[in-house]
Design a protein around this motif. Structure first.
Motif, PDB file in Angstrom:
ATOM      1  N   MET A 160       0.815  -1.219   0.000  1.00 20.28           N
ATOM      2  CA  MET A 160       0.000   0.000   0.000  1.00 20.28           C
ATOM      3  C   MET A 160       0.847   1.266   0.000  1.00 20.28           C
ATOM      4  N   VAL A 161       1.820   1.329   0.878  1.00 21.59           N
ATOM      5  CA  VAL A 161       2.642   2.546   0.985  1.00 21.59           C
ATOM      6  C   VAL A 161       3.423   2.824  -0.300  1.00 21.59           C
ATOM      7  N   PRO A 162       4.142   1.834  -0.870  1.00 21.49           N
ATOM      8  CA  PRO A 162       4.836   2.102  -2.148  1.00 21.49           C
ATOM      9  C   PRO A 162       3.904   2.550  -3.262  1.00 21.49           C
ATOM     10  N   TYR A 163       2.751   1.890  -3.384  1.00 22.73           N
ATOM     11  CA  TYR A 163       1.830   2.259  -4.453  1.00 22.73           C
ATOM     12  C   TYR A 163       1.305   3.689  -4.273  1.00 22.73           C
ATOM     13  N   VAL A 164       0.946   4.043  -3.066  1.00 22.84           N
ATOM     14  CA  VAL A 164       0.428   5.397  -2.810  1.00 22.84           C
ATOM     15  C   VAL A 164       1.491   6.442  -3.124  1.00 22.84           C
ATOM     16  N   LYS A 165       2.737   6.180  -2.732  1.00 22.46           N
ATOM     17  CA  LYS A 165       3.816   7.137  -2.998  1.00 22.46           C
ATOM     18  C   LYS A 165       4.083   7.272  -4.497  1.00 22.46           C
ATOM     19  N   ILE A 166       4.082   6.140  -5.207  1.00 24.04           N
ATOM     20  CA  ILE A 166       4.313   6.188  -6.659  1.00 24.04           C
ATOM     21  C   ILE A 166       3.197   6.951  -7.361  1.00 24.04           C
ATOM     22  N   ASN A 201       1.256   9.259  -6.124  1.00 27.55           N
ATOM     23  CA  ASN A 201       1.382  10.687  -5.808  1.00 27.55           C
ATOM     24  C   ASN A 201       2.515  11.332  -6.590  1.00 27.55           C
ATOM     25  N   LYS A 202       3.631  10.613  -6.741  1.00 24.80           N
ATOM     26  CA  LYS A 202       4.766  11.137  -7.501  1.00 24.80           C
ATOM     27  C   LYS A 202       4.411  11.331  -8.970  1.00 24.80           C
ATOM     28  N   LEU A 203       3.596  10.434  -9.500  1.00 24.27           N
ATOM     29  CA  LEU A 203       3.179  10.537 -10.907  1.00 24.27           C
ATOM     30  C   LEU A 203       2.128  11.618 -11.111  1.00 24.27           C
ATOM     31  N   GLY A 204       1.543  12.105 -10.028  1.00 22.66           N
ATOM     32  CA  GLY A 204       0.535  13.152 -10.127  1.00 22.66           C
ATOM     33  C   GLY A 204      -0.802  12.677 -10.657  1.00 22.66           C
ATOM     34  N   ILE A 205      -1.122  11.431 -10.418  1.00 24.67           N
ATOM     35  CA  ILE A 205      -2.397  10.897 -10.924  1.00 24.67           C
ATOM     36  C   ILE A 205      -3.306  10.445  -9.785  1.00 24.67           C
ATOM     37  N   TYR A 206      -3.056  10.956  -8.584  1.00 24.05           N
ATOM     38  CA  TYR A 206      -3.922  10.602  -7.450  1.00 24.05           C
ATOM     39  C   TYR A 206      -5.352  11.077  -7.713  1.00 24.05           C
ATOM     40  N   ASP A 207      -6.307  10.293  -7.248  1.00 22.97           N
ATOM     41  CA  ASP A 207      -7.736  10.583  -7.395  1.00 22.97           C
ATOM     42  C   ASP A 207      -8.156  10.606  -8.870  1.00 22.97           C
ATOM     43  N   THR A 208      -7.651   9.632  -9.621  1.00 22.97           N
ATOM     44  CA  THR A 208      -8.066   9.460 -11.017  1.00 22.97           C
ATOM     45  C   THR A 208      -8.365   7.987 -11.270  1.00 22.97           C
ATOM     46  N   ARG A 209      -9.172   7.740 -12.280  1.00 20.00           N
ATOM     47  CA  ARG A 209      -9.446   6.350 -12.654  1.00 20.00           C
ATOM     48  C   ARG A 209      -8.185   5.665 -13.163  1.00 20.00           C
ATOM     49  N   PHE A 210      -7.327   6.425 -13.844  1.00 19.44           N
ATOM     50  CA  PHE A 210      -6.112   5.841 -14.403  1.00 19.44           C
ATOM     51  C   PHE A 210      -5.214   5.280 -13.306  1.00 19.44           C
ATOM     52  N   ALA A 211      -5.199   5.923 -12.137  1.00 18.89           N
ATOM     53  CA  ALA A 211      -4.393   5.425 -11.020  1.00 18.89           C
ATOM     54  C   ALA A 211      -4.864   4.044 -10.597  1.00 18.89           C
TER      55      ALA A 211
END
Length: 284
Positions: free
Chosen positions: A130-136, A138-148
């Protein structure tokens, strides 16, 4: 004496069959009872549900299903789940089938080591990432999107999908691929025109399992989304119950609606799933 022995054997056989049916009926009842109760409860009023949880409704309240769409915005949640599940399934199958093609049809150094390293991912608990995926994300700037969600879901199931599809691809005769090469097929044509179609049983099995996982997944959908416009139906039901704590029957109606696609998918591809898990997945 012989007749007595045959009678005893026949009695034991019949007793074994009776015991088997008793066990099967018990587990059938144990499995279906919660679902039946859920459907019946979704057709009651809240007063009937609280007063007598296990009784039949005095009148079938199908308006609870309409309320589930009106009150909680179930339509957009349902659409989000369809988009995310289909998108993640397509991406997962394409990546896994390409990886399986290389790992099953070509000889190169460390091939088995790479496959073993990939399959080890099946044993890794999903929640530990969970932690690695959330950080990645956020780094990609796609948080809160369907693509994420599509990206994460497709990545999580690549090990099991590759394991299943590779088992089927290894059973395809090499002569078919050689014949395609003689006829002028290049690398991509051999994959898309020969190997991919012949592996459809394994691909359908992996795709069905992937879709069911995406549709029912809750943890990552909750972590990687914050707005209702991109939430999936599983997370939406959670917020529905928190916000409308007294309207349990509409919430149950929403749960029933969320279960329907999973049932349809499994019933439709049941034979492929069973044959895929019992044949191709154990070969190679």
């Amino acid at each position: 004496m012989k007749n007595v022995l045959m009678h005893k054997v026949d009695f034991k056989t019949k007793a074994g069959k009776v015991l088997m049916w008793i066990v099967l009926i018990f587990f059938l009842f144990y499995t279906l009872m919660p679902m039946v109760w859920l459907v019946i409860s979704s057709l009651k009023t809240n007063t009937e549900l609280m007063g007598s949880p296990f009784s039949l409704p005095s009148k079938l309240r199908f308006e609870n299903y309409a309320n589930a769409f009106k009150v909680s915005g179930l339509g957009i949640l349902f659409l989000n789940s369809i988009i995310v599940s289909l998108g993640a399934t397509f991406l997962n199958i394409m990546i896994a089938s390409m990886a399986s093609f290389v790992l099953s049809r070509f000889e190169f150094r460390f091939r088995e080591a790479i496959f073993s390293l990939l399959v080890i991912g099946i044993l890794v608990p999903i929640n530990s990432l969970m932690v690695p995926y959330v950080k990645i994300i956020n780094k990609l700037g796609i948080y809160d999107t369907r693509f994420a969600l599509i990206l994460v879901y497709s990545a999580i199931s690549i090990p099991i999908s590759t394991f299943i599809i590779r088992g089927f691809m290894k059973t395809i005769p090499v002569e078919l691929e050689e014949a395609g090469t003689i006829d002028g097929c290049n690398f991509y044509q051999r994959f898309f025109k020969i190997i991919f179609p012949l592996s459809r049983t394994g691909i359908v099995t992996a795709a069905t399992l992937q879709f069911l996982y995406c549709w029912n997944e809750f943890i990552y959908s909750m972590l990687l989304t914050s707005s209702q416009s991109v939430r999936t139906i599983q997370v939406g039901i959670r917020y529905f119950s928190n916000q409308f704590t007294t309207d349990y029957t509409s919430m149950y109606a929403a749960i029933v609606i969320s279960i329907i696609p999973s049932l349809i998918g499994y019933i439709t591809f049941q034979e492929q799933i069973i044959s895929g898990l019992t044949s191709g997945a154990v070969k190679g």
